[in-house]
Design a protein around this motif. Structure first.
Motif, PDB file in Angstrom:
ATOM      1  N   THR A  58      -5.731   0.290   0.008  1.00 12.96           N
ATOM      2  CA  THR A  58      -6.469   0.913   0.887  1.00 12.96           C
ATOM      3  C   THR A  58      -5.458   1.279   2.018  1.00 12.96           C
ATOM      4  O   THR A  58      -5.213   0.223   2.829  1.00 12.96           O
ATOM      5  CB  THR A  58      -7.504   0.136   1.302  1.00 12.96           C
ATOM      6  OG1 THR A  58      -8.201  -0.172   0.161  1.00 12.96           O
ATOM      7  CG2 THR A  58      -8.479   0.817   2.361  1.00 12.96           C
ATOM      8  N   CYS A  59      -4.706   2.405   1.975  1.00  9.86           N
ATOM      9  CA  CYS A  59      -3.697   2.452   3.072  1.00  9.86           C
ATOM     10  C   CYS A  59      -3.552   4.055   3.087  1.00  9.86           C
ATOM     11  O   CYS A  59      -3.866   4.784   2.341  1.00  9.86           O
ATOM     12  CB  CYS A  59      -2.447   2.120   2.277  1.00  9.86           C
ATOM     13  SG  CYS A  59      -0.759   2.282   3.502  1.00  9.86           S
ATOM     14  N   TYR A  60      -3.076   4.567   4.230  1.00  8.08           N
ATOM     15  CA  TYR A  60      -2.920   6.102   4.700  1.00  8.08           C
ATOM     16  C   TYR A  60      -2.341   6.700   3.290  1.00  8.08           C
ATOM     17  O   TYR A  60      -2.439   7.608   3.182  1.00  8.08           O
ATOM     18  CB  TYR A  60      -2.309   6.373   5.895  1.00  8.08           C
ATOM     19  CG  TYR A  60      -0.629   5.981   5.947  1.00  8.08           C
ATOM     20  CD1 TYR A  60      -0.100   7.042   5.512  1.00  8.08           C
ATOM     21  CD2 TYR A  60      -0.254   4.837   6.249  1.00  8.08           C
ATOM     22  CE1 TYR A  60       1.197   6.865   5.479  1.00  8.08           C
ATOM     23  CE2 TYR A  60       1.079   4.446   6.210  1.00  8.08           C
ATOM     24  CZ  TYR A  60       1.970   5.625   6.006  1.00  8.08           C
ATOM     25  OH  TYR A  60       3.216   5.504   5.748  1.00  8.08           O
ATOM     26  N   CYS A  61      -1.264   5.964   2.799  1.00 12.02           N
ATOM     27  CA  CYS A  61      -0.414   6.487   1.846  1.00 12.02           C
ATOM     28  C   CYS A  61      -1.321   6.880   0.606  1.00 12.02           C
ATOM     29  O   CYS A  61      -0.913   7.403  -0.442  1.00 12.02           O
ATOM     30  CB  CYS A  61       0.702   5.768   1.353  1.00 12.02           C
ATOM     31  SG  CYS A  61       0.594   4.262   0.743  1.00 12.02           S
ATOM     32  N   ASN A  62      -2.361   6.412   0.503  1.00 11.02           N
ATOM     33  CA  ASN A  62      -3.116   6.451  -1.069  1.00 11.02           C
ATOM     34  C   ASN A  62      -4.691   6.471  -0.699  1.00 11.02           C
ATOM     35  O   ASN A  62      -5.562   6.631  -1.354  1.00 11.02           O
ATOM     36  CB  ASN A  62      -3.159   4.699  -1.545  1.00 11.02           C
ATOM     37  CG  ASN A  62      -3.782   4.939  -2.802  1.00 11.02           C
ATOM     38  OD1 ASN A  62      -3.419   5.897  -3.821  1.00 11.02           O
ATOM     39  ND2 ASN A  62      -4.673   4.149  -3.331  1.00 11.02           N
ATOM     40  N   PRO A 111       6.670   1.645   7.269  1.00 10.79           N
ATOM     41  CA  PRO A 111       6.376   0.803   5.903  1.00 10.79           C
ATOM     42  C   PRO A 111       5.063   0.218   5.635  1.00 10.79           C
ATOM     43  O   PRO A 111       4.499  -0.187   6.540  1.00 10.79           O
ATOM     44  CB  PRO A 111       7.606  -0.110   6.327  1.00 10.79           C
ATOM     45  CG  PRO A 111       7.718  -0.703   7.757  1.00 10.79           C
ATOM     46  CD  PRO A 111       7.243   0.723   8.539  1.00 10.79           C
ATOM     47  N   CYS A 112       4.873   0.612   4.478  1.00  8.56           N
ATOM     48  CA  CYS A 112       3.490   0.264   4.156  1.00  8.56           C
ATOM     49  C   CYS A 112       3.828  -1.230   3.794  1.00  8.56           C
ATOM     50  O   CYS A 112       4.691  -1.728   3.410  1.00  8.56           O
ATOM     51  CB  CYS A 112       3.188   0.874   2.667  1.00  8.56           C
ATOM     52  SG  CYS A 112       2.837   2.659   2.897  1.00  8.56           S
ATOM     53  N   GLY A 113       2.638  -1.914   4.149  1.00  7.15           N
ATOM     54  CA  GLY A 113       2.780  -3.539   3.634  1.00  7.15           C
ATOM     55  C   GLY A 113       2.212  -3.827   2.288  1.00  7.15           C
ATOM     56  O   GLY A 113       1.629  -4.954   2.066  1.00  7.15           O
ATOM     57  N   HIS A 114       2.636  -3.060   1.386  1.00  6.95           N
ATOM     58  CA  HIS A 114       2.135  -3.498   0.017  1.00  6.95           C
ATOM     59  C   HIS A 114       3.164  -2.707  -1.009  1.00  6.95           C
ATOM     60  O   HIS A 114       3.883  -1.736  -0.715  1.00  6.95           O
ATOM     61  CB  HIS A 114       0.713  -2.815  -0.407  1.00  6.95           C
ATOM     62  CG  HIS A 114       0.738  -1.370   0.048  1.00  6.95           C
ATOM     63  ND1 HIS A 114       1.268  -0.325  -1.163  1.00  6.95           N
ATOM     64  CD2 HIS A 114       0.315  -0.575   1.166  1.00  6.95           C
ATOM     65  CE1 HIS A 114       1.001   0.823  -0.571  1.00  6.95           C
ATOM     66  NE2 HIS A 114       0.681   0.824   0.786  1.00  6.95           N
ATOM     67  N   GLY A 115       3.288  -3.306  -2.317  1.00  2.00           N
ATOM     68  CA  GLY A 115       4.081  -2.892  -3.214  1.00  2.00           C
ATOM     69  C   GLY A 115       3.218  -1.671  -3.979  1.00  2.00           C
ATOM     70  O   GLY A 115       2.302  -1.294  -3.858  1.00  2.00           O
TER      71      GLY A 115
HETATM   72 ZN   LIG Z   1       0.658   2.339   1.986  1.00  2.00          ZN
END
Ligand SMILES: [Zn+2]
Ligand SMILES: [Zn+2]
Length: 149
Positions: free
Chosen positions: A40-44, A103-107
């Motif tokens: 649940t992140c802007y990248c996704n 940077p995203c805080g997830h892998g």
């Molecule tokens: Zn992300």
């Protein structure tokens, strides 16, 4: 923030305003194992109208992806059942130009989940999960074989 980046439904050709859309996890959220599924992140996350959200969820052969390029711009990508891929740059990236450089805080997701919270598997891999695993392999393949940038 997500609706600021995407003023409309992210499906190509759809201009349904984002405030009338649902926020969709591009790589499916895993309700049983949130760490392993789509973040649940802007990248996704991007907005999809109800119709296109359902088309992605229940239609066969559709694949969508979301990519952050080296300049921090967000792109969405939809591949049709006929294998035609349409890439679109997030319209309002200039509002938050450095967003993609945070940077995203997830892998990367290792086990994309099911779409619905009640959609619990009765076997080791449900049809839905198999579909999502298949989609994830396609995304990985698309990214390796056909780098957009
Ligand atoms: Zn992300
Ligand atoms: Zn739409």
């Amino acid at each position: 923030m997500i609706r600021g980046l995407f003023p409309t439904c992210t499906w190509p050709g759809c201009d349904r305003p984002a405030h009338r859309c649902q926020l969709d996890h591009v790589t499916e959220f895993n309700h049983r194992n949130p760490e392993a599924g789509g973040p649940t992140c802007y990248c996704n996350l991007n907005p999809k109208c109800l119709f296109h959200h359902q088309l992605k969820t229940f239609g066969d052969g559709w694949l969508d992806d979301q990519i952050v390029d080296a300049h921090g711009a967000l792109w969405t990508e939809v591949t049709t059942p006929h294998g035609i891929t349409v890439r679109t740059r997030a319209l309002n990236t200039w509002l938050l130009p450095n967003l993609g450089l945070i940077p995203c805080g997830h892998g990367p997701p290792t086990a994309p989940g099911t779409t619905e919270p009640g959609d619990e598997p009765t076997r080791t891999l449900t049809r839905t999960e198999a579909k999502h695993a298949y989609r994830q392999r396609l995304r990985a393949r698309n990214r390796t074989e056909d780098p957009p940038f």
